[in-house]
Design a protein around this motif. Sequence first.
Motif, PDB file in Angstrom:
ATOM      1  N   SER A   1      -9.121  -2.565  -4.859  1.00 45.14           N
ATOM      2  CA  SER A   1      -8.295  -1.631  -5.617  1.00 45.14           C
ATOM      3  C   SER A   1      -7.110  -1.189  -4.762  1.00 45.14           C
ATOM      4  CB  SER A   1      -9.135  -0.416  -6.011  1.00 45.14           C
ATOM      5  OG  SER A   1      -8.321   0.712  -6.144  1.00 45.14           O
ATOM      6  N   PRO A   2      -5.906  -1.134  -5.338  1.00 45.77           N
ATOM      7  CA  PRO A   2      -4.742  -0.728  -4.532  1.00 45.77           C
ATOM      8  C   PRO A   2      -4.781   0.739  -4.126  1.00 45.77           C
ATOM      9  CG  PRO A   2      -4.100  -1.202  -6.801  1.00 45.77           C
ATOM     10  CD  PRO A   2      -5.531  -1.558  -6.685  1.00 45.77           C
ATOM     11  N   GLU A   3      -5.687   1.535  -4.766  1.00 42.68           N
ATOM     12  CA  GLU A   3      -5.765   2.957  -4.409  1.00 42.68           C
ATOM     13  C   GLU A   3      -6.657   3.211  -3.197  1.00 42.68           C
ATOM     14  OE1 GLU A   3      -5.086   3.246  -8.336  1.00 42.68           O
ATOM     15  OE2 GLU A   3      -3.341   3.233  -7.021  1.00 42.68           O
ATOM     16  N   ASN A   4      -7.291   2.145  -2.649  1.00 42.29           N
ATOM     17  CA  ASN A   4      -8.198   2.344  -1.515  1.00 42.29           C
ATOM     18  C   ASN A   4      -7.481   3.008  -0.345  1.00 42.29           C
ATOM     19  OD1 ASN A   4     -10.106   1.088  -2.946  1.00 42.29           O
ATOM     20  ND2 ASN A   4     -10.195  -0.768  -1.724  1.00 42.29           N
ATOM     21  N   PRO A   5      -8.171   3.881   0.383  1.00 43.19           N
ATOM     22  CA  PRO A   5      -7.534   4.542   1.528  1.00 43.19           C
ATOM     23  C   PRO A   5      -6.934   3.551   2.522  1.00 43.19           C
ATOM     24  CG  PRO A   5      -9.691   5.477   1.115  1.00 43.19           C
ATOM     25  CD  PRO A   5      -9.543   4.336   0.181  1.00 43.19           C
TER      26      PRO A   5
ATOM     27  N   ASP B   1       1.572  -0.244   3.388  1.00 44.57           N
ATOM     28  CA  ASP B   1       2.882  -0.303   2.731  1.00 44.57           C
ATOM     29  C   ASP B   1       3.999  -0.443   3.753  1.00 44.57           C
ATOM     30  OD1 ASP B   1       1.850  -0.154   0.290  1.00 44.57           O
ATOM     31  OD2 ASP B   1       2.157   2.011   0.032  1.00 44.57           O
ATOM     32  N   ARG B   2       3.875   0.391   4.795  1.00 47.22           N
ATOM     33  CA  ARG B   2       4.936   0.388   5.797  1.00 47.22           C
ATOM     34  C   ARG B   2       5.026  -0.974   6.484  1.00 47.22           C
ATOM     35  NH1 ARG B   2       5.907   0.837  10.802  1.00 47.22           N
ATOM     36  NH2 ARG B   2       7.828   1.815  11.496  1.00 47.22           N
TER      37      ARG B   2
ATOM     38  N   GLN C   1      -5.507   0.818   1.950  1.00 48.24           N
ATOM     39  CA  GLN C   1      -4.236   0.244   1.471  1.00 48.24           C
ATOM     40  C   GLN C   1      -3.117   1.271   1.446  1.00 48.24           C
ATOM     41  OE1 GLN C   1      -4.808  -2.790   1.099  1.00 48.24           O
ATOM     42  NE2 GLN C   1      -6.565  -3.245  -0.205  1.00 48.24           N
ATOM     43  N   THR C   2      -3.462   2.578   1.395  1.00 51.77           N
ATOM     44  CA  THR C   2      -2.414   3.560   1.164  1.00 51.77           C
ATOM     45  C   THR C   2      -1.852   4.139   2.452  1.00 51.77           C
ATOM     46  OG1 THR C   2      -4.154   5.182   0.915  1.00 51.77           O
ATOM     47  CG2 THR C   2      -3.229   4.293  -1.099  1.00 51.77           C
ATOM     48  N   TYR C   3      -2.523   3.931   3.574  1.00 49.20           N
ATOM     49  CA  TYR C   3      -2.097   4.639   4.788  1.00 49.20           C
ATOM     50  C   TYR C   3      -0.903   3.961   5.452  1.00 49.20           C
ATOM     51  CZ  TYR C   3      -2.398   6.434   9.544  1.00 49.20           C
ATOM     52  OH  TYR C   3      -2.109   6.958  10.771  1.00 49.20           O
TER      53      TYR C   3
END
Lengths: 136, 186
Positions: free
Chosen positions: B113-117, B124-125, B119-121
């Motif tokens: 899932s793209p909302e997983n922690p 992206d950068r 993936q979000t930290y």
Amino acid sequence: MEHHLVLNVVARILIPLIMLFALYVQFHGDYGPGGGFQAGVIFAASFILYGIIYGIERLRKVVHPSFIRSLAALGVLIYVSVGIAGVLNGGEFLNYNVLLEDPRTGQHIGIIFIELGVGMTVASTMILLFYAFARP
Amino acid sequence: MIVLYINVIILCLLVITAIAINQQDNLFATTMLTGIFSLLSASLFVCLDAVDVAFTEAAVGAGIALILFLGALSLIKYKEKIKNKISFLGFFIVILTGSLLIYGLQDIPAFASPENPVQTYLADRYIVASEKEIGIPNLVTSVLASYRGYDTLGEVTVIFTACIGVLMLLGRSRGDYKGIVSREKS
């Protein structure tokens, strides 16, 4: 196993190809999958194949264990030297941006050198482990 | 959709191989099955788009580790000693650990899932900026070698230290092993 003609001939063809592939993986790691670790393992595999086919005695004559031992240490040394070169050029430890004028070229050079260090250490470690386990 | 089917098939094959490894008492066959297990995991990683990990798994698990196992096997007997006694304590511990793991699964975020922690930290950068900052297309290499260069230094040092440890225990310097062999023969 030197008297097995098929193994002998196949190994003779395969060993240079495996080495070439290892070098490709080593220096193409920036663009495709791969890098120092995988390349080191593949490079060691060619020596291990040689040792299995032609005997551990002949492998010892090709690459001497003490030479491999110093190569394993040299790999870590190259890695740390790249880090210290960053410090000497006025950056942090392992900051490749300051290695050259252009930060991106500096990053490129730094990555190539540390991957070389990783590859050397991994390849020599694998060959040394084979020496330690293989029965003469 | 077809990737999902391939994943399920590979996972089933992994389970079958694991059961076969457990049932086998010939150590040579066990070693070969371990190699097959590694190769299957490597194909699973390819399906998950983790090509670098698959590469490592295929080279190390199916290649070098197998050779080292075979080298160790040449020093010992091929047949495993069979113990017929069933340990109830061991069975209990396995069931307990398994149920705890399944209970813990409920808290794990959904698969891919793209909302997983994770993936979000920072992911992206890395995806956006690494091409500009590092200038090489392979994201994995730029993370491993540059952003996380210190961790990789630690990894290399671990490999080097492990090598020193094995050599201290097993390494016979030149000429020594001849003495060992002649002593074994006499």
